[in-house]
Scaffold this motif. Sequence first.
Motif, short mmCIF file in Angstrom:
data_model
loop_
_atom_site.label_atom_id
_atom_site.label_comp_id
_atom_site.label_asym_id
_atom_site.label_seq_id
_atom_site.Cartn_x
_atom_site.Cartn_y
_atom_site.Cartn_z
N HIS A 37 0.81 -1.22 0.00
CA HIS A 37 0.00 0.00 0.00
C HIS A 37 0.84 1.27 0.00
O HIS A 37 0.30 2.37 0.05
CB HIS A 37 -0.94 0.00 1.21
N ASN A 45 -0.09 4.69 -8.36
CA ASN A 45 -0.89 3.55 -7.90
C ASN A 45 0.03 2.59 -7.15
O ASN A 45 1.12 2.28 -7.63
CB ASN A 45 -1.53 2.83 -9.08
N TRP A 49 -3.29 -1.83 -5.51
CA TRP A 49 -4.23 -1.38 -6.53
C TRP A 49 -3.88 -1.95 -7.90
O TRP A 49 -4.76 -2.43 -8.62
CB TRP A 49 -4.29 0.16 -6.61
N SER A 53 -6.30 -4.38 -9.99
CA SER A 53 -6.74 -3.93 -11.31
C SER A 53 -6.48 -4.99 -12.38
O SER A 53 -7.33 -5.24 -13.24
CB SER A 53 -6.00 -2.63 -11.66
N THR A 73 -12.25 -8.37 -6.25
CA THR A 73 -12.10 -7.08 -6.93
C THR A 73 -13.43 -6.47 -7.35
O THR A 73 -13.46 -5.33 -7.82
CB THR A 73 -11.22 -7.22 -8.19
N LEU A 76 -14.30 -2.76 -5.39
CA LEU A 76 -13.30 -1.68 -5.45
C LEU A 76 -12.85 -1.33 -6.88
O LEU A 76 -12.32 -0.25 -7.09
CB LEU A 76 -12.07 -2.05 -4.62
N PHE A 77 -13.06 -2.22 -7.82
CA PHE A 77 -12.56 -1.99 -9.17
C PHE A 77 -13.67 -1.89 -10.21
O PHE A 77 -13.39 -1.79 -11.40
CB PHE A 77 -11.56 -3.09 -9.54
N ILE A 83 -7.69 4.39 -8.14
CA ILE A 83 -7.28 4.17 -6.76
C ILE A 83 -8.07 5.08 -5.82
O ILE A 83 -8.36 6.23 -6.15
CB ILE A 83 -5.75 4.38 -6.60
N TYR A 89 -7.59 -2.21 0.63
CA TYR A 89 -7.59 -3.16 -0.48
C TYR A 89 -7.39 -4.58 0.06
O TYR A 89 -6.76 -4.77 1.11
CB TYR A 89 -6.51 -2.79 -1.49
#
Length: 164
Positions: A37, A45, A49, A53, A73, A76-77, A83, A89
């Motif tokens: 992170h 990013n 992330w 992704s 995912t 969040l995606f 991001i 995450y």
Amino acid sequence: MKTTPKSSRMYGFIVLYEMQTDFLVRALDGIDQKDAHKRLDTKANHIAWITGSVVHGRYFLAKSFGIDIPSVTDELFANNKGIVDDATYPLLADFIKDWAAISPKLQEALTQATDEKLEEKLNIPGMEITLFEMISFSSYREANCIGQIALWRRLLNYPGMNYM
């Protein structure tokens, strides 16, 4: 390559797909969750992330072949969301688990794709694109993201990525 694709157009993509399936796991090898992170005082990013992704990209592509299974995912995606600064995450291990779940299913679909299937138009708002063009873009993007993770390894003082 495990099997010969039905469409000769897919040969190179299947080779890349197999390499990138392995390379993502290798790029993440040994990365501590706290480092996943880190953004090093940038707006870049982070590894978590980027990884999410890429995983989300495979699940998205799989839906074009009728493979619709849940992933960590999903939320969040969704909708190509970028991001989120204060988001938590999923663990890298959870991303890797989802990667391992979708990769063989999608590879089978890619291998079995006919030229007719590859010419199907995708319903993506604001874009007119064939499935083959989406596969091309996805392959390029996976390689790019794996390269970003490999760079982050070095920036975070991890050994370089092992390709063997």
